[in-house]
Design a protein around this motif. Structure first.
Motif, short mmCIF file in Angstrom:
data_model
loop_
_atom_site.label_atom_id
_atom_site.label_comp_id
_atom_site.label_asym_id
_atom_site.label_seq_id
_atom_site.Cartn_x
_atom_site.Cartn_y
_atom_site.Cartn_z
N HIS A 2 -17.63 75.01 -76.20
CA HIS A 2 -16.72 74.96 -77.00
C HIS A 2 -17.66 74.18 -78.26
O HIS A 2 -17.54 74.41 -79.47
N TRP A 5 -19.82 76.83 -80.05
CA TRP A 5 -19.14 77.82 -81.06
C TRP A 5 -18.51 76.88 -82.05
O TRP A 5 -18.57 77.46 -83.40
N SER A 6 -18.01 75.72 -82.02
CA SER A 6 -17.69 74.82 -83.00
C SER A 6 -18.78 74.56 -84.01
O SER A 6 -18.51 74.62 -85.22
N ASP A 9 -19.52 77.81 -85.86
CA ASP A 9 -18.77 78.25 -86.79
C ASP A 9 -18.64 77.54 -88.14
O ASP A 9 -18.64 78.01 -89.21
N CYS A 43 -11.34 82.27 -87.54
CA CYS A 43 -12.13 81.53 -86.41
C CYS A 43 -10.79 80.62 -85.60
O CYS A 43 -10.75 80.42 -84.68
N GLU A 46 -8.44 82.99 -83.44
CA GLU A 46 -9.28 83.44 -82.51
C GLU A 46 -9.66 82.25 -81.50
O GLU A 46 -9.73 82.35 -80.19
N ASP A 47 -9.39 80.99 -81.86
CA ASP A 47 -9.91 79.88 -80.88
C ASP A 47 -8.57 79.17 -80.48
O ASP A 47 -7.60 78.87 -81.20
N ALA A 49 -8.02 76.76 -78.73
CA ALA A 49 -8.12 75.31 -78.90
C ALA A 49 -7.18 74.74 -80.04
O ALA A 49 -6.65 73.64 -80.00
#
Length: 111
Positions: A2, A5-6, A9, A43, A46-47, A49
């Motif tokens: 994560h 990806w964070s 992004d 973003c 799709e996440d 979290a």
């Protein structure tokens, strides 16, 4: 994973924002603004979290989804110009970018 990806992004969004800041008011700035908003909201959409950790409520997630759909329709008239700006050869774009039916008809099949 994560964190990767964070970070990615955030770096992409920051690059978009920096590019947008260098452009004067006009059509290009408007398109960059649409793309920035669409990227950031996609973003979030799709996440999972954002939902899992309470940054988005279920109601807000639905609003994000609705806004992404709206932004897609606003970007649509600019799609071919955006694709052309990357200089991708027509052969790589394939039938989905043009006329899928003609490209896949029997007469277009090479014998």
């Amino acid at each position: 994973m994560h964190l990767f990806w964070s970070f990615s992004d955030r770096a992409i969004l920051q690059t978009i924002m920096e590019a947008e800041a260098t452009v004067s008011v006009g059509p290009l700035k408007n398109v960059l603004s649409l793309l920035r908003s669409m990227y950031a909201l996609t973003c979030m959409e799709e996440d999972a979290a954002f939902l899992r950790y309470g940054y988005l409520s279920t109601k807000n997630a639905a609003a994000v989804r609705k806004e992404v759909t709206k932004l897609c329709s606003e970007v649509r008239p600019h799609a071919l110009a955006l694709v052309s700006s990357f200089g991708i050869p027509d052969a790589f774009l394939g039938p989905i970018a043009y006329n899928w039916t003609d490209a896949n008809s029997w007469s277009s099949v090479k014998h």
